[in-house]
Design a protein around this motif. Structure first.
Motif, PDB file in Angstrom:
ATOM      1  N   LEU A   1      22.662  -2.876  -3.170  1.00  0.00           N
ATOM      2  CA  LEU A   1      21.234  -2.398  -3.020  1.00  0.00           C
ATOM      3  C   LEU A   1      20.616  -1.322  -4.109  1.00  0.00           C
ATOM      4  O   LEU A   1      19.550  -1.388  -4.239  1.00  0.00           O
ATOM      5  CB  LEU A   1      21.278  -1.551  -1.585  1.00  0.00           C
ATOM      6  CG  LEU A   1      19.920  -1.150  -1.210  1.00  0.00           C
ATOM      7  CD1 LEU A   1      18.754  -2.271  -0.957  1.00  0.00           C
ATOM      8  CD2 LEU A   1      19.907  -0.132   0.097  1.00  0.00           C
TER       9      LEU A   1
ATOM     10  N   GLU B   1      19.561  -3.032   6.309  1.00  0.00           N
ATOM     11  CA  GLU B   1      18.246  -2.253   6.611  1.00  0.00           C
ATOM     12  C   GLU B   1      17.150  -3.353   6.878  1.00  0.00           C
ATOM     13  O   GLU B   1      16.409  -3.516   6.073  1.00  0.00           O
ATOM     14  CB  GLU B   1      17.931  -1.565   5.258  1.00  0.00           C
ATOM     15  CG  GLU B   1      19.146  -0.552   4.804  1.00  0.00           C
ATOM     16  CD  GLU B   1      18.510   0.372   3.830  1.00  0.00           C
ATOM     17  OE1 GLU B   1      17.165   0.394   3.582  1.00  0.00           O
ATOM     18  OE2 GLU B   1      19.054   0.943   3.126  1.00  0.00           O
TER      19      GLU B   1
ATOM     20  N   GLU C   1      14.933  -3.189   9.319  1.00  0.00           N
ATOM     21  CA  GLU C   1      13.736  -2.692   9.601  1.00  0.00           C
ATOM     22  C   GLU C   1      12.983  -2.430   8.248  1.00  0.00           C
ATOM     23  O   GLU C   1      11.772  -2.675   8.259  1.00  0.00           O
ATOM     24  CB  GLU C   1      13.849  -1.141  10.353  1.00  0.00           C
ATOM     25  CG  GLU C   1      14.140  -1.296  11.853  1.00  0.00           C
ATOM     26  CD  GLU C   1      15.660  -1.636  11.923  1.00  0.00           C
ATOM     27  OE1 GLU C   1      16.282  -1.639  10.953  1.00  0.00           O
ATOM     28  OE2 GLU C   1      15.897  -1.874  13.177  1.00  0.00           O
ATOM     29  N   LYS C   2      13.650  -2.060   7.285  1.00  0.00           N
ATOM     30  CA  LYS C   2      13.049  -1.774   5.854  1.00  0.00           C
ATOM     31  C   LYS C   2      12.558  -3.206   5.240  1.00  0.00           C
ATOM     32  O   LYS C   2      11.417  -3.436   4.885  1.00  0.00           O
ATOM     33  CB  LYS C   2      13.872  -0.961   4.865  1.00  0.00           C
ATOM     34  CG  LYS C   2      13.471  -1.010   3.395  1.00  0.00           C
ATOM     35  CD  LYS C   2      12.448   0.020   3.463  1.00  0.00           C
ATOM     36  CE  LYS C   2      11.927   0.276   1.784  1.00  0.00           C
ATOM     37  NZ  LYS C   2      10.708   1.101   1.941  1.00  0.00           N
TER      38      LYS C   2
ATOM     39  N   TYR D   1      17.798  -6.215   1.331  1.00  0.00           N
ATOM     40  CA  TYR D   1      17.706  -5.004   2.433  1.00  0.00           C
ATOM     41  C   TYR D   1      18.387  -5.837   3.822  1.00  0.00           C
ATOM     42  O   TYR D   1      19.013  -4.878   4.465  1.00  0.00           O
ATOM     43  CB  TYR D   1      16.179  -4.881   2.706  1.00  0.00           C
ATOM     44  CG  TYR D   1      15.777  -3.832   1.741  1.00  0.00           C
ATOM     45  CD1 TYR D   1      16.360  -2.453   1.780  1.00  0.00           C
ATOM     46  CD2 TYR D   1      14.891  -4.087   0.794  1.00  0.00           C
ATOM     47  CE1 TYR D   1      15.782  -1.416   0.901  1.00  0.00           C
ATOM     48  CE2 TYR D   1      14.517  -3.146  -0.171  1.00  0.00           C
ATOM     49  CZ  TYR D   1      14.842  -2.054  -0.181  1.00  0.00           C
ATOM     50  OH  TYR D   1      14.585  -0.925  -0.941  1.00  0.00           O
TER      51      TYR D   1
ATOM     52  N   LYS E   1      25.320  -7.479  -1.905  1.00  0.00           N
ATOM     53  CA  LYS E   1      25.033  -6.270  -1.013  1.00  0.00           C
ATOM     54  C   LYS E   1      24.828  -5.090  -1.905  1.00  0.00           C
ATOM     55  O   LYS E   1      25.275  -3.897  -1.821  1.00  0.00           O
ATOM     56  CB  LYS E   1      25.984  -6.030   0.038  1.00  0.00           C
ATOM     57  CG  LYS E   1      26.065  -7.077   1.086  1.00  0.00           C
ATOM     58  CD  LYS E   1      26.924  -6.754   2.256  1.00  0.00           C
ATOM     59  CE  LYS E   1      27.143  -7.912   3.414  1.00  0.00           C
ATOM     60  NZ  LYS E   1      27.937  -7.677   4.279  1.00  0.00           N
TER      61      LYS E   1
END
Length: 624
Positions: free
Chosen positions: A479, A513, A515-516, A508, A477
């Motif tokens: 990012l 995230e 939706e990303k 993501y 994780k």
């Protein structure tokens, strides 16, 4: 003892059926079942039948000669044994561990490969544990394209024609080929075969297809069956199975032999298309082509992924047609047993393989060690790894297999020891394996150090090489580091393809995230002609299902269908879970499954009961 009953379970397809013995077995997820024979007495128990059957020995006796055992035209249908197995974890598995070659050169030659824009990948998607290597199908096609002497000399050679093709700007290579011809360069079959082999190693199927079409259009090569088979394979990979089937009609009848249909079968399997694969197999039977180990192995590979219950049918067919199992056959059975957590059964298959005079190669040993490790049998796994190492680890090819396996066992010291053997002069594949191993051990700094070594080796890194470290960041994780690596990829001019998209999506998703991740995958699909990996879609769909977001889960289901992925049990399980978590009924879901020839297992049946809009409960009965 299990009760044995006689019944008729024909495998219907194209008007033909197979009538044969079937034994029941839970261990290999073969359907509970029965034995059908014509006036034949079965003289042994089902367990004895299974034990002998699984290890490819005869498992039935008849009171009379074998003529009393009636077998019709053998064929396979998607209706036969259609209930999917309870374990679908391997569905996205491209099975590359079962499809690798023991040579190192293929890896070295392809170290500088990139995901080119014209690589319209329509072959099997790769899972997280997959290593991108030539499959059995690909190796067979390399044999088709290249004469043995040519192939031996090509292992260390690089074609001048290939270099000219690689230097061609844009997607079309016809201008570069015309120029090559005008300059009077060599266009012998050996040079053409070598160029094709180099293009295939790099999965540059679009350019390889253009080369094949140009050669025929310019009449620079007298096409024989292997050339037509190569073209068929490339059309299937670039333009899809339907176009490949249409191309067969254009091949002169004298060249439409077993190799042509075998190639089409392999591509049906690569596309995980059970219906088409079975139709092609039956077509080969209709044309009286011999049943080969290659064709049977393709069916085994397909059923291993999608319907393990049909494996028994293929094994019995092989026995009836006197088709000897190969090392690849045993690899499939070993891995199937291992995935079912039947370590005892896996060991028995290995013993049978050795008894038949087939010794496990290093890839087979890696599969065995991986399943020992997964089953918590650390000592047995370590013993296999020591066997793989041999004396002082003389076989460098073993290093890239050993690194992630020692990491799976949590053996950081052994990972470090093996890496030191490679560190002074590492191959790219070894670097990738080391990055994966350190990532699994959560030693990010060590993984980054290996990546730095890899980036300074003087060879341009492809998205495949970046994706390994990107997946490490995703699993932890991280990012911010993932984004920085992506920027670095862009600055290096690295072309991005399905492997990178998959790593990005998971980066993501792991960071929350979703939706990303969805947006990235959607843009990648719109802007490129390449198909995203199955696992990319599923990673997003599973997150929507957890949220109970029916709309977006259905959207991902539809997009997978648009991308050409055949519906699978796992997709429906995930979709139905979205309805369960949303506490909403799923109207017409059974009909949708039936239309896709998906039959529920116990897990899915329980899910369906929860989303049945018309199910009755104690409370509903009281209210009524």
């Amino acid at each position: 003892m299990w009760a044995l009953r006689r019944a008729s379970i024909p495998l219907r397809s194209q008007g033909f059926s197979i009538r044969t013995s079937r034994a029941c077995c839970a261990k290999l997820e073969i359907p509970s079942s029965c034995i059908e024979e014509d006036k034949a007495g079965v003289l042994e128990s089902p367990q004895e039948a299974y034990d002998r059957w699984l290890y490819l020995k005869r498992f039935y006796h008849t009171e009379h000669a074998s003529s009393k055992f009636s077998v019709g035209r053998c064929s396979f249908s998607s209706q036969a044994g259609a209930k999917s197995s309870g374990e679908e974890d391997d569905l996205e598995d491209g099975f590359s561990e079962l499809e690798t070659t023991s040579g190192v050169q293929a890896n070295q030659d392809s170290n500088g490969a990139d995901e080119s824009d014209d690589e319209l990948i329509s072959g099997p998607e790769l899972s997280d544990e997959d290593v991108e290597e030539p499959s059995q199908n690909e190796l067979e096609l390399s044999d088709i394209e290249t004469d043995p002497i040519e192939k031996k000399s090509s292992r260390r050679a690089q074609s001048e024609l290939f270099k000219a093709i690689m230097a061609a700007p844009g997607l079309s290579i016809h201008t570069a080929l015309d120029k090559w011809l005008e300059e009077g360069h060599d266009l012998s079959r050996a040079e053409i075969s070598l160029a094709m082999l180099n293009l295939r190693k790099r999965r540059m199927y679009g350019r390889a297809l253009q080369l094949s079409e140009w050669l025929e259009a310019k009449k620079q090569l007298d096409f024989v069956e292997r050339d037509y088979a190569s073209r068929l394979d490339l059309i299937s990979k670039v333009r899809g199975l339907q176009r490949a089937e249409s191309y067969i009609e254009k091949i002169p009848k004298s060249f439409r032999g077993e190799v042509i249909y075998r190639t089409l079968l392999a591509n049906c399997v690569a596309d995980n298309n059970v219906k088409k694969a079975e139709v092609v197999f039956n077509k080969m039977k209709d044309l009286d082509f011999p049943i080969t180990s290659f064709s049977c192995n393709q069916l085994l590979l397909l059923y291993k992924r999608l319907d393990k219950k049909k494996i028994a049918d293929v094994l019995l067919l092989m026995e009836k047609e006197s088709v000897k199992p190969t090392l690849f056959t045993y690899k499939i059975l070993i891995d199937t047993k291992g995935q079912s957590n039947d370590i005892t059964g896996m060991d028995q298959i290995v013993e049978t393989m050795k008894a038949e005079g087939i010794e496990p190669d290093i890839n087979t040993l890696a599969i065995i060690a991986r399943h020992y490790a997964s089953g918590g049998l650390t000592e047995k796994a370590e013993a296999v790894l020591k066997e793989m190492e041999g004396d002082n680890l003389k076989d460098r090819f073993a290093c890239r297999l050993l690194l992630p396996l020692y990491a799976q066992l949590g053996k950081a010291d052994d990972v470090r020891r093996v890496w030191k053997i490679c560190e002074s002069n590492p191959w790219l594949e070894e670097c990738m394996a080391a990055i994966e191993a350190w990532g699994r051990l959560k030693k990010i700094e060590e993984a980054e150090a290996v990546f730095d070594i890899m980036s300074k080796m003087g060879k341009k890194l492809s998205s495949k090489h970046y994706s390994v470290l990107l997946k490490v960041y995703a699993s932890q994780k991280m990012l911010t580091k993932g984004k920085d690596l992506i920027k670095r990829m862009g600055e290096s001019g690295c072309r991005i393809g399905p492997l990178t998209w998959d790593a990005l999506v998971k980066l993501y998703v792991e960071a929350g995230e979703v939706e990303k991740a969805d947006s990235i995958l959607h843009k990648a699909t719109q802007q490129n002609q390449m198909r995203p990996m199955f696992s990319s879609f599923m990673a997003i769909m599973e997150q929507y299902a957890k949220r109970g977001d029916i709309h977006n889960a259905e959207k991902m289901f539809h997009r997978m269908r648009q991308s050409g992925y055949v519906a699978r049990l796992r997709q429906f399980q995930t979709l139905i879970q979205a309805y369960i978590n949303a506490k909403a009924p799923a109207y017409g879901i059974r009909e949708r499954m039936k239309a896709d020839n998906i039959f529920p297992n116990k897990t899915l049946a329980a899910q369906l009961a929860q989303v049945d809009a018309f199910r009755r409960t104690a409370m509903s009965d009281l209210l009524d």
